[in-house]
Design a protein around this motif. Structure first.
Motif, PDB file in Angstrom:
ATOM      1  N   VAL A 253       7.277   0.641  14.318  1.00  0.00           N
ATOM      2  CA  VAL A 253       6.057  -0.104  14.348  1.00  0.00           C
ATOM      3  C   VAL A 253       5.312   0.287  12.751  1.00  0.00           C
ATOM      4  O   VAL A 253       5.157  -0.506  12.084  1.00  0.00           O
ATOM      5  N   ALA A 254       5.418   1.614  12.727  1.00  0.00           N
ATOM      6  CA  ALA A 254       4.707   2.233  11.465  1.00  0.00           C
ATOM      7  C   ALA A 254       5.310   1.707  10.121  1.00  0.00           C
ATOM      8  O   ALA A 254       4.745   1.455   9.136  1.00  0.00           O
ATOM      9  N   LEU A 255       6.948   1.860  10.273  1.00  0.00           N
ATOM     10  CA  LEU A 255       7.484   1.558   8.929  1.00  0.00           C
ATOM     11  C   LEU A 255       7.556   0.109   8.915  1.00  0.00           C
ATOM     12  O   LEU A 255       7.439  -0.449   7.533  1.00  0.00           O
ATOM     13  N   SER A 256       7.643  -0.788   9.888  1.00  0.00           N
ATOM     14  CA  SER A 256       7.302  -2.330   9.802  1.00  0.00           C
ATOM     15  C   SER A 256       6.088  -2.533   8.919  1.00  0.00           C
ATOM     16  O   SER A 256       5.790  -3.434   8.178  1.00  0.00           O
ATOM     17  N   GLU A 257       5.092  -1.661   9.548  1.00  0.00           N
ATOM     18  CA  GLU A 257       3.460  -2.214   8.949  1.00  0.00           C
ATOM     19  C   GLU A 257       3.565  -1.824   7.571  1.00  0.00           C
ATOM     20  O   GLU A 257       3.111  -2.227   6.535  1.00  0.00           O
ATOM     21  N   ALA A 258       4.244  -0.494   7.183  1.00  0.00           N
ATOM     22  CA  ALA A 258       4.115  -0.067   5.649  1.00  0.00           C
ATOM     23  C   ALA A 258       5.000  -1.165   4.747  1.00  0.00           C
ATOM     24  O   ALA A 258       4.446  -1.206   3.838  1.00  0.00           O
ATOM     25  N   VAL A 259       6.217  -1.409   5.088  1.00  0.00           N
ATOM     26  CA  VAL A 259       6.936  -2.561   4.549  1.00  0.00           C
ATOM     27  C   VAL A 259       6.105  -3.769   4.345  1.00  0.00           C
ATOM     28  O   VAL A 259       6.041  -4.281   3.335  1.00  0.00           O
ATOM     29  N   ARG A 260       5.438  -4.469   5.416  1.00  0.00           N
ATOM     30  CA  ARG A 260       4.683  -5.232   5.385  1.00  0.00           C
ATOM     31  C   ARG A 260       3.406  -5.400   4.333  1.00  0.00           C
ATOM     32  O   ARG A 260       3.228  -6.409   3.583  1.00  0.00           O
ATOM     33  N   ALA A 261       2.875  -4.136   4.163  1.00  0.00           N
ATOM     34  CA  ALA A 261       1.884  -3.913   3.304  1.00  0.00           C
ATOM     35  C   ALA A 261       2.473  -3.762   1.707  1.00  0.00           C
ATOM     36  O   ALA A 261       1.698  -4.520   1.017  1.00  0.00           O
ATOM     37  N   SER A 262       3.429  -3.350   1.729  1.00  0.00           N
ATOM     38  CA  SER A 262       3.919  -3.368   0.167  1.00  0.00           C
ATOM     39  C   SER A 262       4.390  -4.827   0.122  1.00  0.00           C
ATOM     40  O   SER A 262       4.102  -5.219  -1.226  1.00  0.00           O
ATOM     41  N   VAL A 263       4.962  -5.645   0.743  1.00  0.00           N
ATOM     42  CA  VAL A 263       5.109  -6.966   0.547  1.00  0.00           C
ATOM     43  C   VAL A 263       4.021  -7.656   0.110  1.00  0.00           C
ATOM     44  O   VAL A 263       3.933  -8.558  -0.633  1.00  0.00           O
ATOM     45  N   ALA A 264       2.897  -7.680   1.088  1.00  0.00           N
ATOM     46  CA  ALA A 264       1.617  -8.313   1.034  1.00  0.00           C
ATOM     47  C   ALA A 264       1.191  -7.979  -0.286  1.00  0.00           C
ATOM     48  O   ALA A 264       0.522  -8.889  -0.972  1.00  0.00           O
ATOM     49  N   LEU A 265       1.026  -7.004  -0.760  1.00  0.00           N
ATOM     50  CA  LEU A 265       0.642  -6.424  -2.124  1.00  0.00           C
ATOM     51  C   LEU A 265       1.416  -7.278  -3.260  1.00  0.00           C
ATOM     52  O   LEU A 265       1.353  -6.797  -4.610  1.00  0.00           O
ATOM     53  N   GLY A 266       2.563  -7.529  -3.045  1.00  0.00           N
ATOM     54  CA  GLY A 266       3.513  -8.298  -4.187  1.00  0.00           C
ATOM     55  C   GLY A 266       4.559  -7.134  -4.692  1.00  0.00           C
ATOM     56  O   GLY A 266       5.128  -7.264  -5.794  1.00  0.00           O
ATOM     57  N   GLY A 267       4.717  -5.810  -4.228  1.00  0.00           N
ATOM     58  CA  GLY A 267       5.465  -4.736  -4.806  1.00  0.00           C
ATOM     59  C   GLY A 267       6.725  -5.122  -4.902  1.00  0.00           C
ATOM     60  O   GLY A 267       7.518  -4.751  -5.653  1.00  0.00           O
ATOM     61  N   TYR A 268       7.426  -5.853  -3.879  1.00  0.00           N
ATOM     62  CA  TYR A 268       8.833  -6.446  -3.771  1.00  0.00           C
ATOM     63  C   TYR A 268       9.072  -7.237  -4.754  1.00  0.00           C
ATOM     64  O   TYR A 268       9.953  -7.226  -5.457  1.00  0.00           O
ATOM     65  N   GLU A 269       8.119  -8.390  -4.777  1.00  0.00           N
ATOM     66  CA  GLU A 269       8.391  -9.386  -5.732  1.00  0.00           C
ATOM     67  C   GLU A 269       8.385  -9.002  -7.032  1.00  0.00           C
ATOM     68  O   GLU A 269       9.045  -9.420  -8.102  1.00  0.00           O
ATOM     69  N   LEU A 270       7.538  -8.017  -7.506  1.00  0.00           N
ATOM     70  CA  LEU A 270       7.429  -7.428  -8.993  1.00  0.00           C
ATOM     71  C   LEU A 270       8.562  -6.324  -9.050  1.00  0.00           C
ATOM     72  O   LEU A 270       8.539  -5.755 -10.300  1.00  0.00           O
ATOM     73  N   GLY A 271       9.202  -6.082  -8.155  1.00  0.00           N
ATOM     74  CA  GLY A 271      10.244  -4.899  -8.291  1.00  0.00           C
ATOM     75  C   GLY A 271       9.680  -3.643  -8.366  1.00  0.00           C
ATOM     76  O   GLY A 271      10.514  -2.800  -8.962  1.00  0.00           O
ATOM     77  N   LEU A 272       8.742  -3.397  -7.852  1.00  0.00           N
ATOM     78  CA  LEU A 272       7.729  -1.948  -7.925  1.00  0.00           C
ATOM     79  C   LEU A 272       8.100  -1.239  -6.643  1.00  0.00           C
ATOM     80  O   LEU A 272       8.076  -0.115  -6.730  1.00  0.00           O
ATOM     81  N   ALA A 273       8.515  -1.923  -5.317  1.00  0.00           N
ATOM     82  CA  ALA A 273       8.773  -1.228  -4.279  1.00  0.00           C
ATOM     83  C   ALA A 273      10.020  -1.450  -3.930  1.00  0.00           C
ATOM     84  O   ALA A 273      11.074  -2.227  -4.329  1.00  0.00           O
TER      85      ALA A 273
END
Length: 98
Positions: free
Chosen positions: A78-98
């Motif tokens: 659950v904690a891992l899922s929340e952390a990944v969702r937070a990174s995605v919500a901030l756009g880190g994955y789309e920007l190639g930052l996460a």
């Protein structure tokens, strides 16, 4: 909320599989990260996650030294899922930052 290194540790533990030795988790980190952390840092993170109930720990009965085996728990997932969702919500994955 978990820290970034705890997130990476949980991701590596998922990749390593249930009941994994720390060395196997460390190998998963080595394969996935451009800069590998110190091995001791992994143990610190695993101990911290175990205290939080996000990782379970057992002893390897087949090893005479009784090495520790780690498995991610439901709370850890659950904690891992929340952390990944937070990174995605901030756009880190789309920007190639996460």
């Amino acid at each position: 909320m978990i820290g970034k290194f705890e997130e990476l540790t949980l991701l590596a533990l998922v990749r390593a599989g249930p009941a994994s030795h720390a060395a196997k988790v460390y190998n998963a980190l080595e394969e996935g990260l451009p800069k590998t952390p110190q091995f001791a840092a992994l143990y610190t993170a695993l101990d911290r996650l175990a205290k939080k109930g996000m990782v379970s720990e057992t002893k390897d009965k087949d090893d005479p030294r009784g090495k520790r085996l780690f498995t991610i728990t439901g709370a850890g997932r659950v904690a891992l899922s929340e952390a990944v969702r937070a990174s995605v919500a901030l756009g880190g994955y789309e920007l190639g930052l996460a």
